[in-house]
Design an enzyme around this catalytic site. Structure first.
Site, short mmCIF file in Angstrom:
data_model
loop_
_atom_site.label_atom_id
_atom_site.label_comp_id
_atom_site.label_asym_id
_atom_site.label_seq_id
_atom_site.Cartn_x
_atom_site.Cartn_y
_atom_site.Cartn_z
N GLY A 279 -10.31 -0.65 -4.63
CA GLY A 279 -11.06 -1.45 -5.75
C GLY A 279 -12.36 -1.56 -5.45
O GLY A 279 -13.29 -2.63 -6.06
N GLY B 246 2.20 12.03 -9.35
CA GLY B 246 3.32 12.96 -8.67
C GLY B 246 2.90 13.93 -7.61
O GLY B 246 3.25 14.94 -7.55
N LEU B 247 1.44 13.63 -7.04
CA LEU B 247 0.92 14.52 -5.89
C LEU B 247 0.79 15.93 -6.55
O LEU B 247 1.01 16.97 -5.67
CB LEU B 247 1.92 14.27 -4.54
CG LEU B 247 1.58 13.06 -4.07
CD1 LEU B 247 2.40 12.86 -2.89
CD2 LEU B 247 0.19 12.63 -3.48
N ASN C 190 -1.12 4.87 -11.95
CA ASN C 190 -1.00 6.39 -11.97
C ASN C 190 0.30 6.64 -11.56
O ASN C 190 0.77 5.96 -10.66
CB ASN C 190 -2.26 6.94 -11.49
CG ASN C 190 -1.88 7.26 -9.91
OD1 ASN C 190 -1.25 8.20 -9.55
ND2 ASN C 190 -2.39 6.49 -9.09
N ILE D 252 -6.17 0.71 1.64
CA ILE D 252 -4.84 0.87 1.13
C ILE D 252 -4.54 1.88 0.17
O ILE D 252 -5.25 2.21 -0.47
CB ILE D 252 -4.16 -0.37 0.73
CG1 ILE D 252 -4.77 -0.91 -0.52
CG2 ILE D 252 -3.80 -1.49 1.84
CD1 ILE D 252 -4.32 -2.08 -1.21
N CYS E 215 2.64 7.39 -0.86
CA CYS E 215 2.57 7.63 -2.55
C CYS E 215 3.64 6.82 -2.98
O CYS E 215 4.80 7.51 -2.54
CB CYS E 215 2.34 9.16 -2.86
SG CYS E 215 2.25 9.41 -4.45
C1 LIG Z 1 -5.00 9.36 -10.12
C2 LIG Z 1 -4.94 8.91 -8.61
C3 LIG Z 1 -4.48 9.84 -7.57
C4 LIG Z 1 -4.13 9.32 -6.43
N1 LIG Z 1 -3.81 10.42 -5.61
C5 LIG Z 1 -3.64 10.19 -4.03
C6 LIG Z 1 -3.33 11.18 -3.42
O1 LIG Z 1 -2.83 12.30 -3.73
N2 LIG Z 1 -3.15 10.85 -1.86
C7 LIG Z 1 -3.50 9.70 -1.64
O2 LIG Z 1 -3.43 9.40 -0.31
N3 LIG Z 1 -3.88 8.42 -2.21
C8 LIG Z 1 -4.12 8.83 -3.81
N4 LIG Z 1 -4.47 7.90 -4.43
C9 LIG Z 1 -4.91 6.63 -4.02
C10 LIG Z 1 -6.32 6.29 -3.85
O3 LIG Z 1 -6.78 7.45 -2.76
C11 LIG Z 1 -6.61 4.91 -3.03
O4 LIG Z 1 -5.85 4.81 -1.96
C12 LIG Z 1 -6.21 3.97 -4.24
O5 LIG Z 1 -6.46 4.49 -5.39
C13 LIG Z 1 -7.06 2.66 -3.97
O6 LIG Z 1 -8.34 2.76 -4.12
P1 LIG Z 1 -9.26 2.45 -5.52
O7 LIG Z 1 -8.89 1.17 -5.90
O8 LIG Z 1 -10.65 2.73 -5.12
O9 LIG Z 1 -8.82 3.54 -6.51
C14 LIG Z 1 -4.52 8.10 -6.01
C15 LIG Z 1 -5.07 7.24 -6.83
C16 LIG Z 1 -5.34 7.59 -8.17
C17 LIG Z 1 -5.85 6.29 -8.82
#
Ligand SMILES: Cc1cc2nc3c(=O)[nH]c(=O)nc-3n(C[C@H](O)[C@H](O)[C@H](O)COP(=O)(O)O)c2cc1C
Ligand code: FES
Lengths: 262, 305
Positions: free
Chosen positions: B245, B73-74, B70, B192, B130
């Site tokens: 994950g 872009g926050l 992804n 992470i 990010c």
């Molecule tokens: C679409 C998307 C948007 C995300 N936006 C943020 C965010 O705004 N701030 C942040 O700290 N992490 C953001 N993350 C990271 C997630 O919080 C998480 O750290 C990362 O996806 C790993 O966990 P997961 O494998 O369970 O998804 C985002 C992840 C995804 C997939």
């Protein structure tokens, strides 16, 4: 939601038709809405990972079964073909807004390729509301032209085109549509971006209202990930809309086509 | 029964250690029609900044093997609108609210931390990781000096709320960053964030994402995340929230054994919004079956000798 897969049949080398039993889903859904479905029988398989969005193609008259028409294009849709009949499958509620269903109007429905899927449900609803329905159905070749008997049943005229001329009129579907446009009060369309853009442009030029169904790539399908943004004009501004929950149906005259991905 | 999963994180009582991860759960409200938010231990909301941000051009997402990229872009509504429009609605649910935040500059980080510290939220989670924006974000998470400065200066203006620092995996040695954050005053670490990745369309020869690169998440990154939590646990003394994950309770147990004190579930929410609730139920059964009195008892209990 969960439901039993009643049928998962191959129509030809490109297209499949799946029918799922779920009264709960059928009672909620309206034409133009879509849903996300896990493209595999087992949820412990992580590749492919995400659910896939599909337009609702048809609902039976008893409101018990709904169907999706899908084209085999990648890993997800390939796996979808392996789901066996009788298996219980997981899917979302109906998502998004829906087409405006008019009464007693003359309407054009323009569909290209797999974009025809949600237009079947739409045609049925419009016929129920005494509209005069003309369907323009275009594809690359004869393989793309499916369900013609059913489409004839739910339309007053069915115009078929193929790019290679293997069935129907040879050429783009937008041509016969443009020739007839003065006959219509309202235009609906779903299909590839280029076609939607052309249909919208033609409609705007002839001052006809036009609704298009967009198909952006989606992750969540519930408005949280912001991965499916579409840019539209609203008042004097350009605003962001989430295709999944604020679409998938948009006013074709308002969409910023250069921002649309597919 | 619920005692099995009760945890205390930096003085905040969570009914269970399952927290929805930032950016995958919107402002929480998006999910309220699909699951009972009251059952979640907590929610980390989409990364909030001082001003509204519109995000990156499309396309922003692409599925990859057992994961996704992804580059959103926050995108967010900005701190003022968040506090006014979103927070009161989210507060109606009985779950802990963690506000993920970031800034383009050091001053913006400090300003947002100051504002949020006064609001009715349970914890702040500083995102210095990010990978998808040009300014700020990851620069603060990949240079130890900048990490120290941003954590130290934000902590200085905060009086009441615990500060969690979310680390980037896009560094050669995450232990350094954990240590620096701890020294600068962080109350906990979350790890992470996504791993920097790329995917190319072989037909058009263009990257699938407009941003060219994006952050990889989902089951594909879990082994990297578990390893990093394990390394952090051996290095620092503040609690670690494990992320990366997580799809089922087994993954949660794995993070606990590596040293996590709580976890966040991200991409799994897209796969099926009910996954976090299923994890909570299954984790409870796991504790019962294995005579574990509280999930914290297995923290860091991986056997390596
Ligand atoms: C679409 C998307 C948007 C995300 N936006 C943020 C965010 O705004 N701030 C942040 O700290 N992490 C953001 N993350 C990271 C997630 O919080 C998480 O750290 C990362 O996806 C790993 O966990 P997961 O494998 O369970 O998804 C985002 C992840 C995804 C997939
Ligand atoms: S697909 Fe996630 S917001 Fe639309």
């Amino acid at each position: 939601m969960k439901g039993i897969v009643l049928k998962n049949i191959k129509l030809n080398d490109k297209y499949y038709h799946m029918i799922i039993n779920s009264k709960e889903f059928c009672l909620k859904v309206s034409a133009g809405q879509f849903f996300m479905i896990q493209p595999k029988e087992f949820d412990y398989i992580y590749d492919p990972l995400l659910r896939r969005p599909f337009g609702v193609c048809d609902i039976d008259d008893n409101k018990e079964n709904f169907s999706l028409l899908y084209m085999v294009v990648g890993k997800g849709t390939k796996l979808l073909t392996t789901i066996r009949e009788g298996v219980e499958i997981d899917f979302s509620q109906p998502i998004g807004n829906s087409f405006t269903i008019l009464k007693n109007k003359k309407v054009a429905i323009v569909g290209g390729g797999i974009g025809i899927a949600p237009l079947f449900f739409l045609a049925k609803e419009l016929k129920k509301n005494s509209c005069d329905v003309t369907i323009y159905f275009g594809g690359q070749s004869s393989e793309d032209i499916v369900f013609t008997d059913e489409f004839s049943k739910y339309s007053d005229r069915l115009v078929i085109t193929t790019n290679d001329g293997s069935v129907g009129i040879k050429g783009f579907v937008t041509k016969p549509f443009e020739d007839d446009i003065e006959n219509f009060d309202f235009v609906y369309s779903c299909g590839p971006k280029k076609m939607l853009e052309a249909v919208s442009k033609i409609s705007v030029e002839h001052s006809k209202p036009v609704e298009v169904s967009l198909d952006e790539r989606m992750a969540c399908g519930l408005g949280a990930c912001l991965g499916c943004i579409v840019y539209v004009r609203e008042g004097g501004d350009v605003v962001q809309k989430r295709c999944c929950v604020e679409g998938p149906i948009f006013d074709g005259s308002k969409v910023l086509w250069e921002s649309v991905c597919r | 029964m619920h005692k099995l999963l009760n945890i205390n994180l930096c003085g905040v009582e969570f009914k269970n250690p399952i927290i929805a991860a930032s950016g995958t759960f919107g402002y929480g409200l998006e999910y309220s029609n699909f699951i009972d938010l009251n059952r979640l231990g907590g929610i980390s909301v989409k990364g909030i900044s001082l001003n509204e941000v519109k995000g990156n051009p499309m396309p922003r997402i692409m599925e990859t093997s057992a994961g996704m990229l992804n580059a959103i872009g926050l995108q967010n509504v900005g701190v003022e609108k968040f506090v006014k429009d979103k927070l009161p609605l989210l507060r109606r649910y009985n779950t802990k609210i963690i506000v993920n935040f970031w800034g383009k500059t050091l001053d913006e980080y400090i300003e947002v931390a100051k504002i949020l510290d006064r609001e009715d939220v349970d914890m702040l989670e500083m995102n210095i990781s990010c990978p998808n924006i040009k300014e700020g974000g990851i620069a603060f998470g990949t240079d130890p000096k900048m990490t120290y400065d941003v954590v130290y200066n934000c902590k200085k203006v905060m009086n009441s709320k615990p500060l969690v620092v979310k680390l980037s995996p896009n560094v050669t040695n995450i232990k350094i960053f954990g240590k620096v954050a701890e020294e600068a005053g962080a109350d906990a670490i979350s790890a992470i964030n996504t791993l920097l990745g790329m995917a190319i369309n072989i037909n058009t020869r263009r990257p699938f994402l407009s941003n060219v690169t994006g952050g990889l998440s989902g089951p594909a990154i879990k082994p990297v995340a578990v390893r990093m939590v394990y390394e952090l646990y051996k290095t620092i003394n503040i609690p670690i929230i494990g992320i990366g994950g997580i799809m089922d309770y087994r993954d949660v147990v794995e993070f606990y054994l590596a040293g996590a004190s709580a976890v966040q579930v991200g991409t799994a929410n897209f796969v099926n919004p009910e996954i976090p609730l299923k994890i909570i139920d299954d984790l409870e059964s796991y504790c019962l079956k294995n005579s574990i009195e509280n999930i914290s008892d297995i923290k860091g209990k991986v056997i390596t000798n």
